[in-house]
Motif scaffolding. Structure first.
Motif, PDB file in Angstrom:
ATOM      1  N   THR A  37     -12.390  49.515  32.042  1.00  0.00           N
ATOM      2  CA  THR A  37     -13.045  49.081  33.239  1.00  0.00           C
ATOM      3  C   THR A  37     -13.626  50.032  33.839  1.00  0.00           C
ATOM      4  O   THR A  37     -13.319  51.261  33.617  1.00  0.00           O
ATOM      5  CB  THR A  37     -12.151  48.328  34.291  1.00  0.00           C
ATOM      6  OG1 THR A  37     -11.227  49.264  34.332  1.00  0.00           O
ATOM      7  CG2 THR A  37     -11.651  46.849  33.726  1.00  0.00           C
ATOM      8  N   ARG A  79     -15.733  51.938  37.535  1.00  0.00           N
ATOM      9  CA  ARG A  79     -15.507  52.356  38.757  1.00  0.00           C
ATOM     10  C   ARG A  79     -15.969  51.219  39.605  1.00  0.00           C
ATOM     11  O   ARG A  79     -15.429  50.989  40.600  1.00  0.00           O
ATOM     12  CB  ARG A  79     -16.164  53.604  39.107  1.00  0.00           C
ATOM     13  CG  ARG A  79     -15.842  54.896  38.381  1.00  0.00           C
ATOM     14  CD  ARG A  79     -16.280  56.162  38.921  1.00  0.00           C
ATOM     15  NE  ARG A  79     -16.014  56.270  40.259  1.00  0.00           N
ATOM     16  CZ  ARG A  79     -16.953  56.164  41.324  1.00  0.00           C
ATOM     17  NH1 ARG A  79     -18.215  55.852  40.846  1.00  0.00           N
ATOM     18  NH2 ARG A  79     -16.748  56.389  42.404  1.00  0.00           N
ATOM     19  N   GLY A 126     -13.494  49.184  40.949  1.00  0.00           N
ATOM     20  CA  GLY A 126     -12.620  49.626  41.863  1.00  0.00           C
ATOM     21  C   GLY A 126     -12.595  49.108  43.404  1.00  0.00           C
ATOM     22  O   GLY A 126     -13.577  48.202  43.842  1.00  0.00           O
ATOM     23  N   PRO A 127     -11.710  49.324  44.401  1.00  0.00           N
ATOM     24  CA  PRO A 127     -11.794  48.849  45.590  1.00  0.00           C
ATOM     25  C   PRO A 127     -12.886  49.157  46.350  1.00  0.00           C
ATOM     26  O   PRO A 127     -13.795  50.326  46.126  1.00  0.00           O
ATOM     27  CB  PRO A 127     -10.411  49.333  46.160  1.00  0.00           C
ATOM     28  CG  PRO A 127     -10.161  50.559  45.453  1.00  0.00           C
ATOM     29  CD  PRO A 127     -10.813  50.571  43.985  1.00  0.00           C
ATOM     30  N   PRO A 153     -14.937  50.480  50.039  1.00  0.00           N
ATOM     31  CA  PRO A 153     -14.594  51.324  50.956  1.00  0.00           C
ATOM     32  C   PRO A 153     -13.824  50.644  51.847  1.00  0.00           C
ATOM     33  O   PRO A 153     -12.844  51.065  52.615  1.00  0.00           O
ATOM     34  CB  PRO A 153     -16.176  51.852  51.684  1.00  0.00           C
ATOM     35  CG  PRO A 153     -16.938  51.763  50.511  1.00  0.00           C
ATOM     36  CD  PRO A 153     -16.497  50.201  49.747  1.00  0.00           C
ATOM     37  N   GLU A 209     -10.084  49.724  50.758  1.00  0.00           N
ATOM     38  CA  GLU A 209      -9.030  50.698  50.740  1.00  0.00           C
ATOM     39  C   GLU A 209      -8.684  51.190  51.987  1.00  0.00           C
ATOM     40  O   GLU A 209      -7.511  51.835  52.154  1.00  0.00           O
ATOM     41  CB  GLU A 209      -9.919  51.779  49.905  1.00  0.00           C
ATOM     42  CG  GLU A 209      -8.605  53.030  49.611  1.00  0.00           C
ATOM     43  CD  GLU A 209      -9.099  54.138  48.483  1.00  0.00           C
ATOM     44  OE1 GLU A 209      -9.405  53.719  47.554  1.00  0.00           O
ATOM     45  OE2 GLU A 209      -9.331  55.387  48.983  1.00  0.00           O
ATOM     46  N   LEU A 210      -9.543  51.337  52.783  1.00  0.00           N
ATOM     47  CA  LEU A 210      -9.118  51.647  54.329  1.00  0.00           C
ATOM     48  C   LEU A 210      -8.349  50.419  55.020  1.00  0.00           C
ATOM     49  O   LEU A 210      -7.215  51.028  55.462  1.00  0.00           O
ATOM     50  CB  LEU A 210     -10.771  51.622  55.068  1.00  0.00           C
ATOM     51  CG  LEU A 210     -10.237  52.194  56.511  1.00  0.00           C
ATOM     52  CD1 LEU A 210     -10.224  53.452  56.601  1.00  0.00           C
ATOM     53  CD2 LEU A 210     -11.516  51.670  57.434  1.00  0.00           C
ATOM     54  N   LYS A 270      -6.268  48.972  53.242  1.00  0.00           N
ATOM     55  CA  LYS A 270      -5.010  49.214  52.665  1.00  0.00           C
ATOM     56  C   LYS A 270      -4.080  50.253  53.133  1.00  0.00           C
ATOM     57  O   LYS A 270      -2.937  50.099  53.376  1.00  0.00           O
ATOM     58  CB  LYS A 270      -5.371  49.525  51.282  1.00  0.00           C
ATOM     59  CG  LYS A 270      -4.117  49.791  50.193  1.00  0.00           C
ATOM     60  CD  LYS A 270      -4.745  50.088  48.786  1.00  0.00           C
ATOM     61  CE  LYS A 270      -3.856  50.942  47.957  1.00  0.00           C
ATOM     62  NZ  LYS A 270      -4.056  51.142  46.476  1.00  0.00           N
ATOM     63  N   VAL A 271      -4.817  51.397  53.574  1.00  0.00           N
ATOM     64  CA  VAL A 271      -3.961  52.352  54.059  1.00  0.00           C
ATOM     65  C   VAL A 271      -3.707  52.111  55.381  1.00  0.00           C
ATOM     66  O   VAL A 271      -2.766  52.579  56.072  1.00  0.00           O
ATOM     67  CB  VAL A 271      -4.815  54.019  53.731  1.00  0.00           C
ATOM     68  CG1 VAL A 271      -4.894  54.300  52.483  1.00  0.00           C
ATOM     69  CG2 VAL A 271      -6.214  53.880  54.264  1.00  0.00           C
ATOM     70  N   ARG A 315     -25.718  52.056  52.491  1.00  0.00           N
ATOM     71  CA  ARG A 315     -24.680  52.771  51.933  1.00  0.00           C
ATOM     72  C   ARG A 315     -24.438  53.946  52.984  1.00  0.00           C
ATOM     73  O   ARG A 315     -23.084  54.225  53.255  1.00  0.00           O
ATOM     74  CB  ARG A 315     -24.904  53.417  50.473  1.00  0.00           C
ATOM     75  CG  ARG A 315     -23.782  53.980  50.088  1.00  0.00           C
ATOM     76  CD  ARG A 315     -22.919  53.078  49.440  1.00  0.00           C
ATOM     77  NE  ARG A 315     -21.522  53.482  48.941  1.00  0.00           N
ATOM     78  CZ  ARG A 315     -20.396  52.921  48.887  1.00  0.00           C
ATOM     79  NH1 ARG A 315     -20.270  51.632  49.301  1.00  0.00           N
ATOM     80  NH2 ARG A 315     -19.221  53.605  48.314  1.00  0.00           N
ATOM     81  N   LEU A 333     -21.083  54.413  55.264  1.00  0.00           N
ATOM     82  CA  LEU A 333     -20.222  55.669  54.954  1.00  0.00           C
ATOM     83  C   LEU A 333     -19.937  56.221  56.583  1.00  0.00           C
ATOM     84  O   LEU A 333     -18.879  56.679  56.897  1.00  0.00           O
ATOM     85  CB  LEU A 333     -20.852  56.414  54.178  1.00  0.00           C
ATOM     86  CG  LEU A 333     -20.906  55.983  52.489  1.00  0.00           C
ATOM     87  CD1 LEU A 333     -21.170  57.192  51.754  1.00  0.00           C
ATOM     88  CD2 LEU A 333     -19.468  55.642  52.106  1.00  0.00           C
ATOM     89  N   GLU A 356      -8.627  56.161  45.769  1.00  0.00           N
ATOM     90  CA  GLU A 356      -9.887  56.620  45.164  1.00  0.00           C
ATOM     91  C   GLU A 356     -10.745  57.546  45.996  1.00  0.00           C
ATOM     92  O   GLU A 356     -11.657  57.984  45.537  1.00  0.00           O
ATOM     93  CB  GLU A 356     -10.789  55.752  44.415  1.00  0.00           C
ATOM     94  CG  GLU A 356     -11.366  54.611  45.291  1.00  0.00           C
ATOM     95  CD  GLU A 356     -12.334  53.675  44.566  1.00  0.00           C
ATOM     96  OE1 GLU A 356     -13.570  53.420  45.052  1.00  0.00           O
ATOM     97  OE2 GLU A 356     -12.066  53.695  43.291  1.00  0.00           O
ATOM     98  N   ASN A 377      -9.000  58.828  52.982  1.00  0.00           N
ATOM     99  CA  ASN A 377      -8.015  57.870  53.327  1.00  0.00           C
ATOM    100  C   ASN A 377      -6.593  58.556  53.179  1.00  0.00           C
ATOM    101  O   ASN A 377      -5.619  57.794  53.482  1.00  0.00           O
ATOM    102  CB  ASN A 377      -8.355  56.493  52.518  1.00  0.00           C
ATOM    103  CG  ASN A 377      -9.589  55.951  52.850  1.00  0.00           C
ATOM    104  OD1 ASN A 377      -9.765  56.006  54.044  1.00  0.00           O
ATOM    105  ND2 ASN A 377     -10.104  55.174  51.847  1.00  0.00           N
ATOM    106  N   ILE A 433      -4.606  59.323  56.117  1.00  0.00           N
ATOM    107  CA  ILE A 433      -3.967  58.202  56.731  1.00  0.00           C
ATOM    108  C   ILE A 433      -2.590  57.521  56.331  1.00  0.00           C
ATOM    109  O   ILE A 433      -1.782  57.248  56.641  1.00  0.00           O
ATOM    110  CB  ILE A 433      -5.150  57.016  57.041  1.00  0.00           C
ATOM    111  CG1 ILE A 433      -6.209  57.494  57.667  1.00  0.00           C
ATOM    112  CG2 ILE A 433      -4.435  55.736  57.554  1.00  0.00           C
ATOM    113  CD1 ILE A 433      -7.380  56.672  57.574  1.00  0.00           C
TER     114      ILE A 433
END
Lengths: 331, 207
Positions: free
Chosen positions: A210, A212, A215-216, A218, A221-222, A224-225, A243, A247, B34, B38, B41
Motif C-alpha cells: 500500500t 502513503r 495513511g492517516p 492530518p 492523526e491529530l 488520535k494523539v 494544503r 497545514l 507518521e 504530533n 503530544i
C-alpha cells in the motif's frame, strides 16, 4: 591677414577630416539644438533612419526616440542593458547594430549636447546571448529548487516501486516454478516450491503493498494523539481545502492543544473555522480551568507566530477564562 | 517491557519496524504515527520509554525538530533517530538535539533491535561517520564541511554573492571553494554537481 584666415580654414578642415574619419557617428550641438559639428557617419546613419540628415540636433534625437525607422531598419530593445536606459538601438539595412546615446557635456558655464552612435553588433549579439543564458540559468535554478523540494517524495516513491518490483519478481518466480511443476506432473520437489512460497508470503506480511495515500489524514492523526492524552478536539465549520492553509491550521491546533493540556488541564478543545473575505478565521479555545490575565510567548507560540506570518497569516492571543488563539489564514 | 512510539511516514517501513519489535517480545508499541509534529503530544500522558524517530516525516515535518522539543520537556524519553537519507549533517544535528541513538536504515551494519537494546541499556549507539557516497570522481568524505555548505547554498539557488553573505566569507572565497569542488568531483559546472548531490540525498536543506 590672408595667412591667418588660411591657417584657420586649414585647422577647421583638419578637424572636419579627422571627425569624418571616425568610425562612429558624432554630433555636437548647442543645448538649443543648433548643430556645431556633425560627422559624415552620423549624417549617413540619421539619413538611413529618418530620410534626412541632422538639421536640428534636438529634433533628430526626438525622432530617434519616437520614429518607426524606414528603409528596412528596425528598432531593437536594449533588454540586456538595464543601466543604459534612454539609449536608442537600431538594426540597419546592412544588418549592423548601432546604438545612439545623448550626453550633456559641461565646460564651465557652457553646455554642449553630444549625440554619438557606435557600432555594437558584436557586443549586442554577445550580450543578447548572455541575457538568454541568464534567463535559461534562472529557469534551471528554479527547476533545481523544485527538484529539491520534492526529492524526499521522489525517493520514497522510488523505494516503494523497488519494493513492489521485488515482490512482483518473487511471486512471478514462484508462479513460474509452480506452473512448470504442474505441467510436467513433477511435484516431487514440492518442498522447494513450498519454501519459495513461504518466503514470498513472509515478504508480503512484513511489507504491505500500500502506498502513503492510504495513511492517516492530518486530522485523523491529530485526533488520535489528542485522544491518547485524553483531550477531545472538535472542529466546527469547513476546514481549508488548500494544503498550505490546512497545514497552518493544524500547526496552530497542535500548539493550542499542547498548551491547553499542559498548562490548563483541559480535556476539550474547540476549533471554530469561518471563511470571511478570502481569509479563514479560526478561533481555538479550550475548557481549561486556569484563568489567565496575560501570557509570555514561549518558544512554541513564537515559533508558530513566525511560521504563520511567513505565509501571510496572523495570530492573536486572547486571555480570559481560558487562553484562546485567533488565527487568520489567507485562503 | 519497553513502551515505544514509532514516528515513520512510510507505511512499509513503519509496519516492518512494528513487526520486528513486537516479534522480539521486548517492546510494546504504544502508537505509530507518521507526522513528527504530533510526537510531542503523544508523549504528554502516555508512559513512553523510547521513540524511533524518522527525520523526514509527513507534511515535511522534521523529526530532528520534534526530537529537540521532546528532549526539552521529557529528557528521560530515549530517542533513536533513524533515516534512509545519507545527508551528511543529520548525525551532528541529532547530537545537538540530545538524541540517544542514530540508525541508518539502509547503510548501517547493525540491526534495529540491537540499536534499541543498546539505547535502553544507557549506551549511545552512533555510527562512526555518515555513509560515504560517490560524488563524481570523488567520495563525500573527501569534501570539507565548508564545501558542503557551499553546495547546500547552491542547491537552494543562491548566487555567489548571496552565498558569501550567508556564510560570512567573500565572493572570491566562494569561487575558490567551487573551483576546488570542480577539481575534486571532475564536474564541468555547478549544476552537474548539485544535481548529483541532491539525487544522492547527501544534502537536504529542508531538514
Amino acid at each position: 591677414m590672408f595667412n591667418s584666415i588660411k591657417n584657420k580654414l586649414f585647422t577647421v578642415r583638419s578637424i572636419r577630416e579627422a571627425i569624418d574619419s571616425c568610425p562612429g557617428g558624432i554630433c555636437f550641438s548647442t543645448t538649443g539644438g543648433r548643430p556645431i559639428l556633425v560627422n559624415r557617419r552620423m549624417n549617413e546613419l540619421v539619413f538611413e533612419l529618418t530620410g534626412h540628415t541632422v538639421i536640428e540636433a534636438n529634433t533628430t534625437w526626438d525622432e530617434l526616440e519616437s520614429i518607426s525607422p524606414v528603409n528596412g531598419c528596425t528598432r531593437l530593445r536594449d533588454v540586456w542593458n538595464s543601466s543604459d536606459e534612454g539609449n536608442q538601438v537600431f538594426r540597419m539595412k546592412n544588418g549592423r547594430i548601432w546604438r545612439f546615446r545623448k550626453l550633456i557635456l559641461k565646460n564651465g558655464r557652457e553646455s554642449t549636447v553630444q549625440i554619438d552612435a557606435s557600432d555594437i553588433t558584436e557586443l549586442y549579439q554577445k550580450s543578447n546571448e548572455l541575457y538568454q543564458n541568464n534567463l535559461r540559468l534562472m529557469g534551471i535554478r528554479q527547476r533545481q529548487k523544485d527538484l529539491l523540494e520534492n526529492i524526499v517524495e521522489i525517493n520514497r516513491d522510488k523505494e516503494l516501486l523497488s519494493t513492489k518490483v521485488r515482490i512482483h519478481d518473487e511471486l512471478g518466480r514462484c508462479l513460474v516454478a509452480t506452473k512448470k511443476a504442474l505441467e510436467g506432473g513433477n511435484l516431487t520437489d514440492g518442498s522447494q516450491l513450498l519454501s519459495g512460497w513461504k518466503e514470498a508470503i513472509r515478504d508480503m506480511t512484513n511489507i504491505p503493498l500500500t502506498d502513503r495515500s492510504a495513511g492517516p489524514s492530518p486530522e485523523a492523526e491529530l485526533l488520535k494523539v489528542a485522544d491518547m492524552i485524553g483531550c477531545h478536539v472538535e472542529f466546527i465549520g469547513r476546514q481549508p481545502t488548500e494544503r498550505r492553509a490546512l497545514l497552518l491550521l493544524y500547526a496552530a491546533v497542535r500548539e493550542a492543544l499542547t498548551n491547553a493540556v499542559r498548562h490548563a488541564g483541559a480535556d476539550r478543545l474547540s476549533v471554530s473555522i469561518s471563511e470571511i473575505n478570502f481569509m479563514y478565521h479560526v478561533v481555538i479555545s479550550n475548557n481549561g480551568k486556569t484563568r489567565v490575565t496575560s501570557i509570555k510567548e514561549g518558544g512554541g507560540l513564537s515559533s508558530l507566530r513566525r511560521s504563520l506570518e511567513q505565509e501571510g497569516a496572523s495570530l492573536r492571543i486572547v486571555c480570559g477564562d481560558c487562553v484562546s488563539l485567533i488565527v487568520d489564514i489567507p485562503a | 517491557m519497553t513502551n515505544v512510539l514509532i514516528v515513520e511516514d512510510s507505511r512499509i517501513s513503519r509496519e516492518a519496524i512494528e513487526h520486528q519489535l513486537t516479534a522480539s517480545g521486548e517492546y510494546t508499541i504504544i502508537a505509530s504515527i507518521e507526522n513528527a509534529a504530533n510526537a510531542e503530544i503523544a508523549c504528554m500522558k502516555e508512559n513512553i520509554d523510547l521513540i524511533l524517530m524518522d527525520v523526514c516525516t509527513a507534511d515535511d515535518e522534521s523529526g530532528l525538530d520534534a526530537a529537540a522539543k521532546i528532549k526539552k520537556h521529557y529528557p528521560d524519553i530515549r530517542i533513536i533517530i533513524m533515516t534512509s537519507m545519507p545527508e551528511h549533517s543529520f548525525m551532528q544535528k541529532a547530537r545537538n538535539c540530545g538524541c540517544d541513538g542514530f540508525w541508518y536504515k539502509e547503510f548501517g551494519n547493525i540491526d534495529l533491535l540491537e540499536i534499541c537494546r543498546q539505547t535502553m541499556a544507557g549506551k549511545y549507539p552512533w555510527p562512526e561517520k555518515s555513509p560515504v557516497i560517490p560524488i563524481g570522481c570523488t567520495v563525500s568524505s573527501e569534501l570539507t564541511d565548508r564545501e558542503l555548505e557551499v553546495i547546500r547554498a547552491l542547491a537552494l539557488g543562491m548566487k555567489y554573492e548571496e552565498i558569501a553573505r550567508d556564510l560570512g566569507i567573500t565572493a572570491n572565497t566562494v569561487k575558490y571553494h567551487i573551483k576546488n569542488l570542480m577539481q575534486k568531483t571532475g564536474y564541468r559546472n555547478t549544476l552537474q554537481l548539485v544535481a548529483d548531490v541532491v539525487e544522492k540525498r547527501l544534502i537536504l536543506p529542508k531538514y
